[in-house]
Design an enzyme around this catalytic site. Sequence first.
Site, PDB file in Angstrom:
ATOM      1  N   GLU A   1       0.863  -1.173   0.000  1.00 45.63           N
ATOM      2  CA  GLU A   1       0.000   0.000   0.000  1.00 45.63           C
ATOM      3  C   GLU A   1       0.902   1.226   0.000  1.00 45.63           C
ATOM      4  OE1 GLU A   1      -2.691  -0.028   3.277  1.00 45.63           O
ATOM      5  OE2 GLU A   1      -3.728  -1.844   2.609  1.00 45.63           O
TER       6      GLU A   1
ATOM      7  N   ASP B   1      -5.877   9.103   9.796  1.00 43.73           N
ATOM      8  CA  ASP B   1      -4.546   8.649  10.194  1.00 43.73           C
ATOM      9  C   ASP B   1      -4.092   9.300  11.491  1.00 43.73           C
ATOM     10  OD1 ASP B   1      -3.817   6.884   7.954  1.00 43.73           O
ATOM     11  OD2 ASP B   1      -4.061   8.701   6.761  1.00 43.73           O
TER      12      ASP B   1
END
Length: 273
Positions: A49, A60
């Site tokens: 990824e 995040d």
Amino acid sequence: MSRIDKRFADLKAAGRAGLVTFITSGDPDHDTCARLLAGLPAAGADLIELGVPFTDPMADGPSIEAANLRALAKGASLRKTLDLVRGFRKNDDATPIVLMGYFNPISAYGVDTFLADAKTAGVDGLIVVDLPPEEDDELCIPAIKAGLHFIRLATPTTDDARLPAVLNNTSGFLYYVSIAGITGAAAADPATVGKAVARIKQKTKLPVAVGFGIRDGKRAAEIAAVADAAVVGSALVDRVAEAQIKGIDPADHVLALVRELSKAIRGVAKAAA
């Protein structure tokens, strides 16, 4: 068969789970990231990824947010991310690469142009965390038509009523977020994750990759025992920051942890065989 489909088929045939590694494109700089990206498969990464840097990565935690800022400070962009993939594909046409990020950079690039460029560069799939199923016409459907997998996230709050919508139009694999909250916030509980994966697998034949809260070989092996793949991200980007503080090569420092994670996951396969 796509690279993602083939890789999971190969993993199933080998009787083991996969290791999915997340790094941020352009972190700590373009050239170092290119070396790191190139080294991931040999270190044991089964799928990659590649995070697209964005100024407001709302899903995040501090580690990946800091990685985004480091990359952006060095001029990282979606266009340069595709350049990294093109460079990687010169020597590796087998390892799947999934771009992970937010819709804003793609929208600014132009959806149709981006999808064409991503496919040509060698991207295999997309994870766009801020586009729910209700907005599939924005990117998901066009991505599928362009030949790219659109990979969705399920979470501990995704109940049986919501799961069909999450699975609709999802392909490649399903990414199960093992904890509620942002990346890097807590450790995943293998028993709880195992139950969640089993419930999801009653509804889909897609492989289920589990991420969030996996920081070392021990936890990666525990998750590999109950899922089709373990996803590690924050622990790897933390290594970039740590290497800069120590004055050592970030790529080498990250790849050392990838080798540890891969060895632990492959150990589970041997024990189960």
